[in-house]
Structures are given as structure tokens and as C-alpha cells.
Enzyme design. Structure first.
Site, short mmCIF file in Angstrom:
data_model
loop_
_atom_site.label_atom_id
_atom_site.label_comp_id
_atom_site.label_asym_id
_atom_site.label_seq_id
_atom_site.Cartn_x
_atom_site.Cartn_y
_atom_site.Cartn_z
N ARG A 1 -11.27 9.11 1.45
CA ARG A 1 -11.29 9.91 2.64
C ARG A 1 -12.20 10.74 2.68
NH1 ARG A 1 -4.59 10.58 2.34
NH2 ARG A 1 -4.07 8.48 2.97
N TYR B 1 -14.82 0.25 -7.85
CA TYR B 1 -16.17 0.80 -7.65
C TYR B 1 -16.93 0.74 -8.89
CZ TYR B 1 -13.59 2.90 -3.64
OH TYR B 1 -12.80 2.89 -2.55
N LYS C 1 1.08 -1.26 0.05
CA LYS C 1 -0.09 -0.05 -0.06
C LYS C 1 0.91 1.23 0.03
CE LYS C 1 -3.90 2.07 2.27
NZ LYS C 1 -4.85 1.68 3.58
N SER D 1 -10.10 5.24 -5.27
CA SER D 1 -11.15 6.23 -5.57
C SER D 1 -10.65 7.28 -6.53
CB SER D 1 -11.64 6.79 -4.28
OG SER D 1 -10.48 7.40 -3.62
N LYS E 1 1.02 9.77 5.98
CA LYS E 1 0.96 8.32 6.25
C LYS E 1 2.37 7.92 5.78
CE LYS E 1 -3.99 7.89 6.53
NZ LYS E 1 -5.07 7.00 6.43
N LYS F 1 -2.16 -1.62 -3.92
CA LYS F 1 -2.99 -0.59 -3.88
C LYS F 1 -1.88 0.58 -3.77
CE LYS F 1 -6.69 1.65 -1.09
NZ LYS F 1 -7.30 1.52 0.31
#
Length: 337
Positions: free
Chosen positions: A216, A325, A206, A286, A229, A260
Site C-alpha cells: 500500500r 518480488y 484474498k 510485500s 476491507k 493471497k
């Protein structure tokens, strides 16, 4: 007989690549990769309440759903042949704290959603994430102590949360918080609780990516995040480190691996599949989804073709499936073919 050999025949040694492209039937006959409904995992967002379908502005066509509506969505997905859902909660702000303690509530939002979906649609898989970012007041994936996301305490908590998610009926635990040792700790905790049949799909690689923004917004953490992060996600520049990270997850007992984001990291998908041979998945995140949707809405690209082309690229890169999605939209298109 007149010799009709052309200069091109001499140049190519009589090997013409276009022979296999000359007609629809030959193209279908030699097609190397195919996208099917069996390749799709549908990520959905859960909110408290009932009767709620809340559109996410940054993700056109994607909604937050209350549990009852998520159950209806699960029925639709199962009817289309989609194998599994991945659920992500957006809980009330008053339930979020520095340690994400609500993740350890047996009847929290994600666990209630799992139980409801599995009761109503037992033949669809449910994949749950134990990262703490939906539960923390600071938006990080782990426990914040001072200015540090503490590794070992976070691992203890996500392992406990994994058992609760399995108790609720989760079929696969997909830990995304990227703490060291989490896969082994979760495997041990699941087995000790009698959940030997519950799988682990590791977010093995990730990356600290720019493509997570709309997600988010969907789980209401964008405005909460303090700092970044980068101390636990992988640097986008580091492919070898990503493979080393995945190798540790394999050693610790991961059943499946995930990359990811997806499209910017097709090389990592290929390297992971070649290195380990485990079922390998990509998360078309996303930002990837929104780029295609936004460009299509402006008439700049053919949205349907771009959607299908990107999903097929994951298959070509060695992926066994994709979290996307687009899942329902794609399943409907494939059903007509």
C-alpha cells in the site's frame, strides 16, 4: 559371517530413511519438488514520468519505475527467462476519485505501460489487475457509496476496465477486488469484445491480511484507506469459505487461481489445487518479502536460503508458480546452477 544387525534395524524393520540422504547425488535424484525460473512472476510498480527509478523504503530492493524503466526491466526479466510480469500503477493523487474513474481511461498509466512493454518485449507475459484501489481517493478496491463498497456497480466498472486492459495488450486479467460475480462478468465482457484468448487469473482467495502494508505504500494508498476491507476480503480464520469462493470463480470461467497472501495460507494452496486441478498460484506479498529482507539485513537469517526455501514451499503445497518480488534475484541465482 558375523551378524551385524543393530537394534535400530529391528526397530525400523530395516527401513532407514537416511539411505536416500547420504550423498548429494542421491538427494538430487529423489528430490520431489524443484524451483525453476518458469515458476516466477515478477510484480512491478509503475509511476508517471520518465527516467524514474524510485526505491520503496518499506521494500528494500524494490523500486517504482516509470514506463521507460519498466520496459528495461521487462527486457531484463525476459533475458533471465521469467515468463511474466504483473503490473501495478501508482497514479497521481489528482486523478483519484470516489469511483476510481481513471481506471476507465484507455490511455491511463497501467494501459500505457502494458502497450509499451508488449511492443518492446512481446515474448513476456503481462498480467494486469482491475481492482480500483490504485485509482480511488479512499484506497478501497471498489466504488464507495456512503460507507459501503458497492458490489454490482464495481463489477460493471472492472469488467469495462478489463476490456481496456486487454485492448492495450494484457495477456491475463487478474481481478483482485473480491466482488461477487466479477469473474463471470469479466469473461463475458472480454469475449464480447473479441478477447477470447485473454485469460483470467482469479485472486480466488484474498484474505484480510496484515501482510499488505508495504504494497500500500508502494501504490500510495496506505494513508488514504478509510476503514478496512473486511466486507469483501476473506477472514483469515475461514478456510472452507475460501474454497467455496474459489469454486464460484471456477464455475464463472477462471483459467487460473491465486492465493493471497502466500506463506500463511499454504493449506489453502493445497486444498485449492486438490479441489479444482486448475493452475494455482500464490502471491508472496510485500509483508512476506519485507520480513525476509529485514531479517537478512540485520544478520538474523540467511536471506538467500530463506528466500529459496519459502518459494520451494509453495511448490510443495501444489502451486504452479509464485508472484514474488524476489523474481529477478532468484532467476539470477538459478541461472548459475
Amino acid at each position: 559371517m558375523q551378524d551385524r544387525t543393530h537394534l535400530v534395524d529391528d526397530i525400523t524393520g530395516h527401513r532407514r530413511m537416511r539411505r536416500n540422504r547420504k550423498a548429494d547425488w542421491t538427494r538430487r535424484l529423489v528430490q520431489e519438488n524443484r524451483l525453476t525460473v518458469d515458476d516466477l512472476i515478477w510484480p512491478i510498480f509503475i509511476v508517471p514520468g520518465s527516467g524514474i527509478i524510485d526505491p520503496i523504503p518499506a521494500m528494500p530492493g524494490v523500486n517504482r519505475m516509470s514506463i521507460d524503466k519498466a520496459v528495461e526491466a521487462a527486457r531484463e526479466a525476459a533475458g533471465l527467462g521469467i515468463p511474466a510480469l504483473a503490473t501495478f500503477p501508482s497514479i497521481e493523487m489528482e486523478l483519484r476519485d470516489e469511483t476510481g474513474s481513471n481506471s476507465l481511461e484507455a490511455n491511463n498509466l497501467i494501459n500505457m505501460a502494458t502497450a509499451a512493454i508488449k511492443k518492446a518485449v512481446p515474448n513476456i507475459g503481462v498480467i494486469t489487475d482491475v481492482a480500483l484501489d490504485p485509482f480511488t481517493s479512499h484506497g478501497h478496491d471498489g466504488i464507495l457509496r456512503g460507507s459501503e463498497i458497492v458490489n454490482d456497480e464495481t463489477v460493471d466498472q472492472v469488467a469495462r476496465a478489463a476490456v481496456m486492459q486487454a485492448d492495450a495488450g494484457a495477456d491475463i486479467i487478474a481481478p483482485s477486488e473480491m466482488m461477487d460475480g466479477r469473474i463471470g462478468a469479466i469473461r463475458m465482457a472480454l469475449d464480447a469484445a473479441g478477447h477470447q484468448s485473454v485469460g483470467i487469473m482469479s485472486y480466488a482467495t484474498k484474505f484480510a491480511s496484515a501482510f499488505y502494508g508495504p504494497y500500500r505504500e508502494a501504490i500510495s494508498t496506505g494513508g488514504l484507506l478509510k476503514g478496512d476491507k473486511k466486507t469483501y476480503y476473506i477472514d483469515p480464520a475461514n478456510g472452507t469459505e475460501a474454497i467455496r469462493d474459489a469454486a464460484l470463480d471456477v464455475e464463472e470461467g477462471a483459467d487460473m487461481l491465486m492465493v493471497k497472501p502466500g506463506l500463511p495460507y499454504l493449506d489453502i494452496c493445497w486444498r485449492m489445487k486438490e479441489a479444482f486441478g486448475l493452475p494455482t498460484f500464490a502471491y508472496q506479498v510485500s509483508g512476506e518479502y519485507t520480513q525476509i529482507k529485514a531479517a537478512a539485513m540485520n544478520g538474523w537469517i540467511d536471506g538467500e536460503r530463506a528466500m529459496l526455501e519459502t518459494l520451494l514451499s509453495f511448490k510443495r503445497a501444489g502451486c504452479d508458480g509464485v508472484l514474488t518480488y524476489f523474481a529477478v534475484e532468484v532467476a539470477k541465482i538459478l541461472a548459475k546452477r
